[in-house]
Write an enzyme that holds these catalytic residues in place. Sequence first.
Site, PDB file in Angstrom:
ATOM      1  N   THR A  13       0.804  -1.220   0.000  1.00 50.56           N
ATOM      2  CA  THR A  13       0.000   0.000   0.000  1.00 50.56           C
ATOM      3  C   THR A  13       0.842   1.278   0.000  1.00 50.56           C
ATOM      4  OG1 THR A  13      -0.168  -0.076   2.420  1.00 50.56           O
ATOM      5  CG2 THR A  13      -1.905  -1.157   1.155  1.00 50.56           C
ATOM      6  N   CYS A 130      17.066   4.471  -6.271  1.00 50.30           N
ATOM      7  CA  CYS A 130      16.412   5.048  -7.449  1.00 50.30           C
ATOM      8  C   CYS A 130      17.376   5.888  -8.289  1.00 50.30           C
ATOM      9  CB  CYS A 130      15.209   5.879  -7.031  1.00 50.30           C
ATOM     10  SG  CYS A 130      15.510   6.994  -5.646  1.00 50.30           S
ATOM     11  N   LYS A 214      25.350   5.835  -1.327  1.00 50.07           N
ATOM     12  CA  LYS A 214      24.594   4.824  -2.072  1.00 50.07           C
ATOM     13  C   LYS A 214      24.906   4.932  -3.563  1.00 50.07           C
ATOM     14  CE  LYS A 214      20.495   4.754   0.958  1.00 50.07           C
ATOM     15  NZ  LYS A 214      19.067   5.146   1.036  1.00 50.07           N
ATOM     16  N   ARG A 236      17.511  17.481  -2.443  1.00 46.15           N
ATOM     17  CA  ARG A 236      16.050  17.324  -2.513  1.00 46.15           C
ATOM     18  C   ARG A 236      15.456  18.624  -3.057  1.00 46.15           C
ATOM     19  NH1 ARG A 236      13.876  12.559  -2.255  1.00 46.15           N
ATOM     20  NH2 ARG A 236      14.667  12.110  -0.164  1.00 46.15           N
ATOM     21  N   HIS A 243      13.235  12.134 -10.632  1.00 45.74           N
ATOM     22  CA  HIS A 243      14.586  12.536 -10.241  1.00 45.74           C
ATOM     23  C   HIS A 243      15.353  12.999 -11.479  1.00 45.74           C
ATOM     24  CE1 HIS A 243      13.784  11.156  -6.348  1.00 45.74           C
ATOM     25  NE2 HIS A 243      14.604  10.131  -6.241  1.00 45.74           N
ATOM     26  N   ASN A 314      11.200   8.324 -10.514  1.00 48.74           N
ATOM     27  CA  ASN A 314      11.914   7.631  -9.444  1.00 48.74           C
ATOM     28  C   ASN A 314      11.119   6.509  -8.806  1.00 48.74           C
ATOM     29  OD1 ASN A 314      10.504  10.167  -8.532  1.00 48.74           O
ATOM     30  ND2 ASN A 314      10.862   9.252  -6.529  1.00 48.74           N
TER      31      ASN A 314
END
Length: 335
Positions: A13, A130, A214, A236, A243, A314
């Site tokens: 969900t 992502c 990452k 951000r 992205h 993304n």
Amino acid sequence: MKNKPVIAVVGATGLVGSEMIAVIEQLKVPFSEVRLLASQDSVGEVYKVGDQESVVEVLDENSFKEVDIALFATSAELAKKFVPIAVEQGAFAIDNSRQFRMDKDVPLVVPEVNWHLVSDKTRLIANPNCSTIQLVPVLKAAHELAGLKRVVVSTYQAVSGAGKAALDELWAQTVAVCNQKDIPIEEFQHQIAFNCIPQIDVILEDGYTREEYKIINESRKILGLPELRITATAVRVPVFHGHAESVNIETERELSPEAFLRELGQREGIEAYPAADEYPMQINTASTDTIQVGRVRRDESVAHGLNCWIVADNVRKGAALNAVQIAKRLIEKFA
């Protein structure tokens, strides 16, 4: 593996989990059952998958009996607990969290780049970050053409990468600014509406964020280039979906923008924009499957350098689509 396997979507969900359900249907992935698993709060919700209606069940230790493929869209903590249970009960597990990505015994897979690492003995596959997913197919093309020497990545990441609550916060802050109300700040360190925050995830001792590492470490692993000189800055931005990345690529040998664009245009899952005044933008990427590359031009400050702009959805390409593509290939290869 059965021709029509039982597929479990864990975290069904959430943003990524619900997108996985949509992609399973859109890619026409064969299944006998799609089992939807989530927290107690979501139990009883009904989703339509193909011709079936699936009711969300609570995630527990007994959720993976007779499951052939388990798609995980959960936190690293939940993945750490439940992925081994799924594997022990005979499922192929595809995990979207960071939990297993840098485990040397777990393949970190972008199908267009390193599918050859998956064998019939592979039971756990990690889905990359992502930002990494949309980056490495482009870097692979450059490496095969001219050899990678150094890569500098700056990402401009949508708030959907931080989940549903982050999307709500951007909307609430935007409304508050326009109505000159107090700005609610809960999901991010600072106001995100009409602002850019140069921090994604925690800041480590050396000043880099975990998100930046990452990108660095996952790219090295996926490309099979452990010594690749690569650095990253992750930002951000006040965008709901999609992205973007500004990428500087230095190669060992000459690679012209024209040759690079031709090669990208022939690669699976990549859409190249050869015209200088036509370029991809985040606002146009929602629900698209491709990695879009434009503004490819020479970097005249080095002997062999290129700049480019990379954009992708993304939540879809950067998470759900990659995971479901892996699942579909597993069925095609081992059923």
